[in-house]
Design a protein around this motif. Structure first.
Motif, PDB file in Angstrom:
ATOM      1  N   ALA A 432       0.825  -1.208   0.000  1.00  0.00           N
ATOM      2  CA  ALA A 432       0.000   0.000   0.000  1.00  0.00           C
ATOM      3  C   ALA A 432       0.859   1.256   0.000  1.00  0.00           C
ATOM      4  O   ALA A 432       0.556   2.247  -0.688  1.00  0.00           O
ATOM      5  CB  ALA A 432      -0.923  -0.012   1.225  1.00  0.00           C
ATOM      6  N   LEU A 437      -1.440   3.917  -1.427  1.00  0.00           N
ATOM      7  CA  LEU A 437      -2.802   3.530  -1.042  1.00  0.00           C
ATOM      8  C   LEU A 437      -2.835   3.302   0.464  1.00  0.00           C
ATOM      9  O   LEU A 437      -1.790   3.134   1.105  1.00  0.00           O
ATOM     10  CB  LEU A 437      -3.224   2.238  -1.756  1.00  0.00           C
ATOM     11  CG  LEU A 437      -3.292   2.253  -3.288  1.00  0.00           C
ATOM     12  CD1 LEU A 437      -3.528   0.831  -3.802  1.00  0.00           C
ATOM     13  CD2 LEU A 437      -4.409   3.171  -3.765  1.00  0.00           C
ATOM     14  N   ASP A 441      -7.992   0.517   1.789  1.00  0.00           N
ATOM     15  CA  ASP A 441      -8.372   0.595   0.377  1.00  0.00           C
ATOM     16  C   ASP A 441      -7.848  -0.617  -0.390  1.00  0.00           C
ATOM     17  O   ASP A 441      -8.551  -1.195  -1.235  1.00  0.00           O
ATOM     18  CB  ASP A 441      -7.815   1.887  -0.234  1.00  0.00           C
ATOM     19  CG  ASP A 441      -8.339   2.120  -1.652  1.00  0.00           C
ATOM     20  OD1 ASP A 441      -9.366   1.514  -2.001  1.00  0.00           O
ATOM     21  OD2 ASP A 441      -7.719   2.903  -2.393  1.00  0.00           O
ATOM     22  N   LEU A 442      -6.610  -1.031  -0.080  1.00  0.00           N
ATOM     23  CA  LEU A 442      -6.040  -2.196  -0.757  1.00  0.00           C
ATOM     24  C   LEU A 442      -6.834  -3.462  -0.430  1.00  0.00           C
ATOM     25  O   LEU A 442      -7.095  -4.286  -1.322  1.00  0.00           O
ATOM     26  CB  LEU A 442      -4.576  -2.356  -0.342  1.00  0.00           C
ATOM     27  CG  LEU A 442      -3.798  -3.496  -1.013  1.00  0.00           C
ATOM     28  CD1 LEU A 442      -3.759  -3.299  -2.527  1.00  0.00           C
ATOM     29  CD2 LEU A 442      -2.388  -3.574  -0.438  1.00  0.00           C
TER      30      LEU A 442
END
Length: 463
Positions: A432, A437, A441-442
């Motif tokens: 991430a 990220l 979210d990942l």
């Protein structure tokens, strides 16, 4: 000195005290009566008749009432007048109302932690439910022996106390899928109580993942899932599909019942595998699950499996009795649209205005958040009432293409990579951070329910 061996010292003391009392002018009648009473008490305690021999009821009643009078004479301070009557001991009647009004002595006070070990009112022992065929009810599939009811009660207490909040979430989720599961079990002519097997296995969580790598609400292993027609690959894992996995579980349970002949053995084989149950039956020369459950030929988890499912079913059928709310949950309903090219659910959400979380919830089998690129047609589930809106907008959703840089670790020279293949030493945090990220979210992009990744996994990174 030998002539004194047979002399009772207590008798000498009694004669000595008696002489003193007579010399002082005090009547010795009370002392003699007391001594005789003590001797009678000792003899009574040493010569109690066995319980299987008849005794004189009148003599027993007289002794108990004499004991009551004696205890009254020892301490009459504060005792109600009913217990201070001058009537003979044989006429004394102890009324329950009077006994309840008597003051409690300090020595009779309850232990201050006793209430902590008092069973809850809703946890009072309850008989294991059995259906009466005459009433038209479905017969019980558990057939738990009455001497094992304490195990059922222990599991009920575990669900109701130790993991109460989690079990309440399980019940809410089960109510979301239960009508659908009941319909499938009915089509296969299977008992409806088998739905509670999934409640114990995963809480009917489509994303449940065990240490043994079993996945989905019915916790299928990869090999068993493929054997019963479920698709498991890099893009689709139908073990997470509530409908397809339930159909596969119904077929598997039907086959296990045909093999073993009883539902307890079939459920044990579902948990441990048919091979282990067959070996346990062969080694013990037993015919039932309850016989092999008393041996060490099965793991403890399997030995407790059937009673745990029964305990879960008792709570699920009578939630009010155990203090659980009966909040109505939305049913698992959806519509389907046919997708003829691979698209990202995130892109579909941007075009249609429907939350990407809703697409992921309805399609938990999509491991990468993208429709499989090798499928000419894929039936994508969408919220009820949105099919007519989504279908005309499918052409506006950009097609997804597999990045050619995925095999080289995701380093795309021409732009941001779409996929990344996990290497040795990678973690979600490092990946991430590399692609700017957040870990959340990942995980959301890849439908990950834990932080576990292994080398070779393909993770969606962008766009």
């Amino acid at each position: 000195m030998s002539e004194w061996k047979d002399v009772n010292p207590g008798g000498l003391v009694g004669l000595f005290l008696g002489a003193l009392l007579v010399g002082s002018g005090i009547p010795g009648e009370g002392l003699c009566a007391g001594a005789e009473q003590v001797e009678d008490h000792k003899q009574g305690t040493q010569a109690v008749p066995p319980t299987n021999q008849p005794t004189d009821s009148s003599e027993t009643a007289g002794q108990s009432k004499s004991a009551a009078v004696q205890s009254e004479n020892l301490d009459t301070a504060g005792v109600p007048e009913a217990l201070e009557s001058d009537s003979p001991a044989t006429d004394l009647e102890l009324q329950p109302e009077v006994m309840l009004e008597a003051p409690v002595r300090a020595s009779a006070r309850p232990w201050r932690f006793a209430e902590s070990f008092t069973p809850l009112r809703e946890l009072a022992p309850t008989p294991v439910p059995t259906a009466d065929p005459a009433d038209g009810a479905e017969p019980s599939i558990f057939n738990v022996p009455t001497d094992l009811n304490h195990k059922v009660e222990r599991h009920i207490r575990f669900f109701n106390v130790a993991i109460r909040d989690r079990f309440e979430e399980w019940l809410t989720r089960l109510n979301h899928y239960k009508p659908l599961v009941d319909r499938i079990l009915s089509e296969f002519d299977l008992p409806s109580d088998l739905v509670f097997l999934s409640l114990v296995e995963s809480g009917f969580n489509p994303h449940a993942y065990s240490r043994a790598r079993a996945t989905g609400p019915w916790q299928f292993m990869r090999s068993t899932a493929k054997l019963y027609g479920l698709r498991v690959d890099d893009y689709v894992d139908e073990r997470r599909d509530p409908i397809k996995s339930t159909v596969a579980a119904a077929r598997y349970l039907r086959d296990l019942h045909d093999l073993f002949g009883t539902w307890p053995l079939a459920m044990a084989a579902y948990n441990a595998g048919e091979g282990k149950v067959l070996r346990a039956l062969q080694k013990t020369q037993a015919d039932s699950f309850w016989e092999i459950a008393q041996t060490r030929h099965l793991r403890r988890e399997t030995r407790e499996y059937v009673t745990r499912i029964l305990a879960a079913s008792m709570i699920a059928k009578n939630p009010d009795r155990y203090g659980f709310s009966q909040a109505q949950s939305d049913l698992h309903e959806f519509e389907e649209v046919v997708v003829r090219r691979p698209i990202l659910l995130q892109d579909l959400a941007k075009v249609t205005g429907v939350s990407s979380h809703e697409f992921r919830r309805l399609n938990p089998e999509l491991r990468r958040g993208v429709t499989p690129p090798d499928d000419a047609e894929y039936h994508l589930k969408v919220p009820v009432g949105t099919k007519a809106t989504i279908e005309p907008l499918l052409d506006r959703v950009p097609s997804w293409k597999v990045s050619t840089s995925a095999g080289t670790g995701g380093q795309d020279r021409g732009g941001s990579p779409e996929w990344y293949r996990v290497r040795v030493g990678d973690s979600l945090w490092t990946i991430a951070r590399r692609f700017r990220l957040s870990v959340q979210d990942l995980r959301a992009r890849n439908n990950l329910t834990s932080r576990r990744i292994k080398p070779g996994d393909l993770l969606a990174i962008g766009p």
